[in-house]
Design an enzyme around this catalytic site. Structure first.
Site, PDB file in Angstrom:
ATOM      1  CD  GLU A   1      -2.272   3.048  -7.012  1.00  0.00           C
ATOM      2  OE1 GLU A   1      -2.371   1.897  -6.543  1.00  0.00           O
ATOM      3  OE2 GLU A   1      -1.541   3.924  -6.512  1.00  0.00           O
TER       4      GLU A   1
ATOM      5  CD  GLU B   1      -0.211   9.441  -5.333  1.00  0.00           C
ATOM      6  OE1 GLU B   1       0.554   8.594  -4.821  1.00  0.00           O
ATOM      7  OE2 GLU B   1      -1.399   9.205  -5.622  1.00  0.00           O
TER       8      GLU B   1
END
Length: 445
Positions: free
Chosen positions: A252, A358
């Site tokens: 991220e 995810e």
């Protein structure tokens, strides 16, 4: 005065004509009804519903067990209805039905609406076929070191062949204080994977949200900070060399909105090329390890997708990346399949491995439900099916794994993150399989 009156009459005439043309255009555009998702699903019927069409006298409804409507249910071939809904009954549990609608105005009949699939509720439990027995790729599940026993472990070993640590392989857990490492939880997970012949994916070495306080408040020079990070990555990757076969090195790093590099402590101390440095250290520590970059909103944000691909391109020049992780924290209604496919296409075109890393699918993103309704469970199931189908079609050489981010609904991180009820996973609290699990299976066909 006469000129003024003439101009007024001309203006009114033009206005009436323009309104008439606008109404006609609206009728043409709005002449085809839009069918909504089936409502009030039961084990023998559902309610078909659609949008109102301007000045329509009635609607014609078709229902079939065939998506191409090559056959029709008795009494449901152009069934005439004056309302905007109709109850369809006498159906068979576990069977998928299709419906479409046309609008009628006088002698005119519109084109067909979109086709809606209505799955009649099964009366028994969902099928429990093991995902890994059907899939041609690695199917993953997250784990916690404290929950590697009992029914959780039973399902993991039955269904999955790939595991990822949910949060115990992050810097704040593994490197809690300067010079002191804590590998107790990681060692337990590694042993579990080794003992049960499971592939183990490392997640994640560098993440701004899992940085220990002593790192964010680092008091040394920038050079000393860089030396510390290099030592941390080298120590961790070397310790598990050959056991953890892939790592999310940086997680991220792209800022929302601007789609530029997030101004994390790592960027502040090490510069804009901190990502490249981290990947180089990981590569040096274990040359055989597969290195991934992982991020969210990969599918739903085209600008962010472009920024992620740029990171991958920069790393690939020096052979520092093997794959991309697309966090599939999505909802039953978005992103579109075309956006998910864009992630795949960009990854495959770069000859990188694809990890849907995810996956969870919100059933209640608008917080408008207190229980998971049958209708929403089916919509969620269909989204699971869509995602798995897309991944299943990726060239084998580019498939890494599809990892689901949680086992039972009540254990999902989304509950506390959003602060309201949701049911984003594939298992109920009693460990029974949900329709979402069936959707995963159907996506493999």
């Amino acid at each position: 005065m006469k000129i003024r009156q003439a101009l007024s009459i001309l203006f009114i005439s033009l206005f009436v004509l323009s309104c008439s043309k606008s109404d006609e255009a609206e009728e043409v555009v709005a002449g085809v009804p839009s069918a909504y998702a089936a409502a009030k699903l039961t084990n023998d019927g559902f309610t078909a519903n659609w949008t109102r069409v301007y000045h329509a006298d009635k609607y014609l409804v078709d229902v079939s067990t065939k998506a191409d409507f090559s056959t029709f249910l008795p009494n449901y071939n152009a069934l005439s209805v004056t309302a905007l809904t109709v109850d369809i009954s006498g159906l068979t549990a576990g069977v998928s039905y299709y419906y479409r609608v046309r609008a009628v105005r006088g002698a005119l009949i519109s084109a067909f609406s979109n086709v809606i699939t209505a799955e009649i509720l099964s009366t028994g439990p969902e099928p429990t076929t093991a995902l890994k027995d059907v899939a041609n790729f690695n199917v993953g599940m997250i784990v916690r070191s404290s929950k590697l026993t009992g029914q959780t472990s039973d399902i993991i070993l039955r269904e999955f062949d790939n595991i990822t640590s949910e949060y115990e392989m992050k810097m704040d857990k593994m490197y809690p204080s300067n010079g002191t490492y804590d590998f107790v939880a990681v060692d337990k997970i590694v042993k579990y994977a080794t003992d049960n012949n499971l592939n183990l994916h490392g997640h994640a070495l560098i993440w701004h949200n899992a940085t220990p306080d002593w790192v964010t408040k680092f008091s040394g020079t920038n050079a000393e900070f860089e030396t510390m990070v290099k030592g941390y990555i080298t120590t961790v990757v070397t310790r598990y060399k050959g056991k953890i076969k892939s790592w999310d090195v940086v997680n991220e790093a792209v800022e929302d909105g601007s789609n530029t590099l997030r101004n994390s402590i790592f960027r502040q101390k090490m510069g804009d090329d901190y990502i490249k440095k981290c990947y180089q250290w990981a590569r040096d520590a274990d040359p055989a390890c597969k290195l991934f970059y992982n991020d969210y909103n990969f599918a739903s944000n085209a600008g962010k997708r472009a920024a992620i691909f740029k990171i991958a391109d920069d790393l690939k020049v020096n052979n520092l990346i093997d794959g991309l992780g697309a966090q599939m924290h999505i909802s039953y209604k978005s992103p579109a399949a075309s956006d998910i496919q864009a992630v795949v296409n960009g990854t495959v075109s770069r000859n990188l491995l694809m990890h849907f890393s995810e996956l969870d699918i919100q059933a209640n993103p608008d917080n408008n439900m207190t229980t998971l309704t049958p209708e929403r469970a089916i919509e969620q199931k269909n989204k699971y099916k869509e995602v798995v189908k897309i991944f299943n079609a990726i060239p084998k050489a580019n498939q890494y794994a599809l990892t689901v981010w949680g086992l039972r609904d009540s254990e999902s991180w989304l509950i506390s993150f959003w602060g309201h009820a949701d049911w984003p996973l594939m298992y109920n609290d009693d460990y029974s399989a949900k329709k979402a699990h069936t959707g995963f299976l159907e996506g493999l066909k």
